[in-house]
Enzyme design. Structure first.
Site, PDB file in Angstrom:
ATOM      1  N   SER A 126       0.840  -1.192   0.000  1.00 23.18           N
ATOM      2  CA  SER A 126       0.000   0.000   0.000  1.00 23.18           C
ATOM      3  C   SER A 126       0.874   1.239   0.000  1.00 23.18           C
ATOM      4  O   SER A 126       2.031   1.196   0.464  1.00 23.18           O
ATOM      5  CB  SER A 126      -0.868  -0.027   1.269  1.00 23.18           C
ATOM      6  OG  SER A 126      -1.441   1.233   1.506  1.00 23.18           O
ATOM      7  N   TYR A 139      -2.364  -0.562  10.469  1.00 25.65           N
ATOM      8  CA  TYR A 139      -2.327  -1.108   9.105  1.00 25.65           C
ATOM      9  C   TYR A 139      -1.060  -0.629   8.394  1.00 25.65           C
ATOM     10  O   TYR A 139      -0.354  -1.416   7.741  1.00 25.65           O
ATOM     11  CB  TYR A 139      -3.575  -0.642   8.353  1.00 25.65           C
ATOM     12  CG  TYR A 139      -3.616  -0.982   6.883  1.00 25.65           C
ATOM     13  CD1 TYR A 139      -4.035  -2.230   6.443  1.00 25.65           C
ATOM     14  CD2 TYR A 139      -3.269  -0.025   5.914  1.00 25.65           C
ATOM     15  CE1 TYR A 139      -4.090  -2.533   5.081  1.00 25.65           C
ATOM     16  CE2 TYR A 139      -3.323  -0.315   4.559  1.00 25.65           C
ATOM     17  CZ  TYR A 139      -3.735  -1.573   4.144  1.00 25.65           C
ATOM     18  OH  TYR A 139      -3.790  -1.858   2.808  1.00 25.65           O
TER      19      TYR A 139
HETATM   20  N1  NAP Z   1      -8.734  -1.177  -1.296  1.00 28.60           N
HETATM   21  C1  NAP Z   1      -7.698  -0.374  -1.170  1.00 28.60           C
HETATM   22  O1  NAP Z   1      -7.829   0.855  -1.281  1.00 28.60           O
HETATM   23  C2  NAP Z   1      -6.336  -0.921  -0.889  1.00 28.60           C
HETATM   24  C3  NAP Z   1      -5.268  -0.004  -0.830  1.00 28.60           C
HETATM   25  C4  NAP Z   1      -4.000  -0.472  -0.556  1.00 28.60           C
HETATM   26  C5  NAP Z   1      -3.783  -1.822  -0.386  1.00 28.60           C
HETATM   27  N2  NAP Z   1      -4.832  -2.693  -0.458  1.00 28.60           N
HETATM   28  C6  NAP Z   1      -4.538  -4.108  -0.218  1.00 28.60           C
HETATM   29  O2  NAP Z   1      -5.080  -4.910  -1.248  1.00 28.60           O
HETATM   30  C7  NAP Z   1      -5.452  -6.180  -0.724  1.00 28.60           C
HETATM   31  C8  NAP Z   1      -6.906  -6.480  -1.065  1.00 28.60           C
HETATM   32  O3  NAP Z   1      -7.694  -5.461  -0.477  1.00 28.60           O
HETATM   33  P1  NAP Z   1      -9.233  -5.218  -0.857  1.00 28.60           P
HETATM   34  O4  NAP Z   1      -9.365  -3.752  -1.029  1.00 28.60           O
HETATM   35  O5  NAP Z   1      -9.661  -6.123  -1.934  1.00 28.60           O
HETATM   36  O6  NAP Z   1      -9.900  -5.599   0.533  1.00 28.60           O
HETATM   37  P2  NAP Z   1     -11.339  -6.245   0.869  1.00 28.60           P
HETATM   38  O7  NAP Z   1     -12.311  -5.935  -0.180  1.00 28.60           O
HETATM   39  O8  NAP Z   1     -11.590  -5.809   2.269  1.00 28.60           O
HETATM   40  O9  NAP Z   1     -11.024  -7.805   0.822  1.00 28.60           O
HETATM   41  C9  NAP Z   1     -10.089  -8.354   1.720  1.00 28.60           C
HETATM   42  C10 NAP Z   1      -9.927  -9.802   1.356  1.00 28.60           C
HETATM   43  O10 NAP Z   1      -8.958 -10.366   2.265  1.00 28.60           O
HETATM   44  C11 NAP Z   1      -9.550 -11.508   2.851  1.00 28.60           C
HETATM   45  N3  NAP Z   1      -8.994 -11.802   4.167  1.00 28.60           N
HETATM   46  C12 NAP Z   1      -8.981 -11.032   5.279  1.00 28.60           C
HETATM   47  N4  NAP Z   1      -8.412 -11.695   6.299  1.00 28.60           N
HETATM   48  C13 NAP Z   1      -8.059 -12.916   5.819  1.00 28.60           C
HETATM   49  C14 NAP Z   1      -7.426 -14.052   6.369  1.00 28.60           C
HETATM   50  N5  NAP Z   1      -7.053 -14.096   7.666  1.00 28.60           N
HETATM   51  N6  NAP Z   1      -7.197 -15.130   5.573  1.00 28.60           N
HETATM   52  C15 NAP Z   1      -7.566 -15.112   4.275  1.00 28.60           C
HETATM   53  N7  NAP Z   1      -8.208 -14.075   3.696  1.00 28.60           N
HETATM   54  C16 NAP Z   1      -8.434 -12.983   4.462  1.00 28.60           C
HETATM   55  C17 NAP Z   1     -11.031 -11.196   2.916  1.00 28.60           C
HETATM   56  O11 NAP Z   1     -11.774 -12.393   3.124  1.00 28.60           O
HETATM   57  P3  NAP Z   1     -13.238 -12.359   3.866  1.00 28.60           P
HETATM   58  O12 NAP Z   1     -14.219 -11.930   2.833  1.00 28.60           O
HETATM   59  O13 NAP Z   1     -13.416 -13.756   4.332  1.00 28.60           O
HETATM   60  O14 NAP Z   1     -13.109 -11.372   4.994  1.00 28.60           O
HETATM   61  C18 NAP Z   1     -11.227 -10.589   1.544  1.00 28.60           C
HETATM   62  O15 NAP Z   1     -11.308 -11.588   0.566  1.00 28.60           O
HETATM   63  C19 NAP Z   1      -5.177  -6.106   0.774  1.00 28.60           C
HETATM   64  O16 NAP Z   1      -3.914  -6.664   1.057  1.00 28.60           O
HETATM   65  C20 NAP Z   1      -5.154  -4.631   1.053  1.00 28.60           C
HETATM   66  O17 NAP Z   1      -4.399  -4.295   2.196  1.00 28.60           O
HETATM   67  C21 NAP Z   1      -6.090  -2.277  -0.698  1.00 28.60           C
END
Ligand code: NAP
Length: 242
Positions: A126, A139
């Site tokens: 991130s 985070y």
């Molecule tokens: N969205 C953003 O703006 C953003 C920005 C920077 C970085 N990121 C990074 O991108 C990645 C994906 O983010 P996203 O935005 O798609 O988030 P999201 O929509 O909140 O989805 C998070 C995913 O991670 C899974 N997860 C959480 N804890 C877990 C665990 N213990 N074991 C296995 N799976 C787990 C969730 O599963 P459940 O559905 O079961 O909870 C979900 O599938 C993350 O690493 C996040 O930090 C996102």
């Protein structure tokens, strides 16, 4: 690395960026996509195999690694973000457990397969890894540590033919930042850029407009220069372990 005909594991594949990556991998001709999830998942494509994989669960990680015969690309996408002010240690530990130790444990479990295929590891980080966002400092800590770990893995695994990519994500329109009213990129567009970066061999992938604005500065910056200099200190026993 070309995605066509490759076998890919994506953690956190049921929603958000992970789900968009499953679709993009299929569009690019992946042979098999293992979709890691904590709960049930239904995707109507015979090339997708759902995999029960909570990245904090040692038994599930072990079983997943035993069940998969070959792997070309591991995408450590699963993550959690908790709004805090560094007063709640439980919240910090939870984020470190998923965003840092979950990535390391899953990576270690699949290393034998990745060594065999001379594959790639893709860690989702991130902009908050580069500078902390004070609404999510726990985070930010976890992603900063995961970036540093990613750089070490890159140096330690280079001699064994494994590519290690860091995806520096800006705001993407998913559940993670639902309450945050700022411009966000679509997860589908981010997924497209992530695979473009992987196919081009970019060490750091900047897959959205916000992250792209710092890409040049990162690539020309002191942290990258130092990373390259420090990579020379990989112990010979590790460098020659291929
Ligand atoms: N969205 C953003 O703006 C953003 C920005 C920077 C970085 N990121 C990074 O991108 C990645 C994906 O983010 P996203 O935005 O798609 O988030 P999201 O929509 O909140 O989805 C998070 C995913 O991670 C899974 N997860 C959480 N804890 C877990 C665990 N213990 N074991 C296995 N799976 C787990 C969730 O599963 P459940 O559905 O079961 O909870 C979900 O599938 C993350 O690493 C996040 O930090 C996102």
């Amino acid at each position: 690395m070309n995605i066509a005909n490759k076998t890919i594991l994506i953690t956190g594949a049921n929603r958000g960026i992970g789900r968009a990556l499953v679709d993009e991998a299929l569009r690019r001709g992946a042979k098999r996509v293992y979709a890691g999830t904590c709960g049930p998942l239904q995707i109507a494509d015979a090339r997708v195999t759902p995999l029960t994989l909570d990245v904090t669960n040692a038994a599930q990680i072990r079983r997943a690694a035993e069940d998969i015969g070959t792997l070309d690309v591991l995408i450590n996408n699963a993550g959690v973000a908790i709004y805090d002010n560094l007063s709640n240690l439980d919240a910090i530990e939870q984020q470190l457990a998923v965003n840092l130790f979950g990535v390391l444990k899953v990576t270690r479990a699949f290393l034998p397969l990745l060594k065999r295929s001379k594959g790639a590891i893709v860690n989702h980080l991130s902009l908050a890894a580069l500078a902390p966002l004070p609404i999510i400092p726990g985070y930010s800590m976890s992603k900063a540590a995961a970036l540093n770990m990613t750089q070490s893995l890159r140096a330690l695994l280079a001699g064994q033919g494994i590519w290690v990519h860091a995806v520096i994500l800006g705001p993407i329109d998913t559940d993670m930042n639902r309450g945050f009213d700022i411009p966000k990129a679509a997860p589908e567009a981010a997924a497209h850029s992530i695979f473009d970066g992987l196919e081009q061999g970019d060490e750091e992938i900047f897959p959205d407009p916000a992250s792209q604005s710092v890409a040049e500065g990162w690539r020309a910056g002191m942290a990258k220069t130092l990373e390259r200099q420090f990579a020379a200190f990989v112990p010979p026993s590790v460098a020659n372990a291929a």
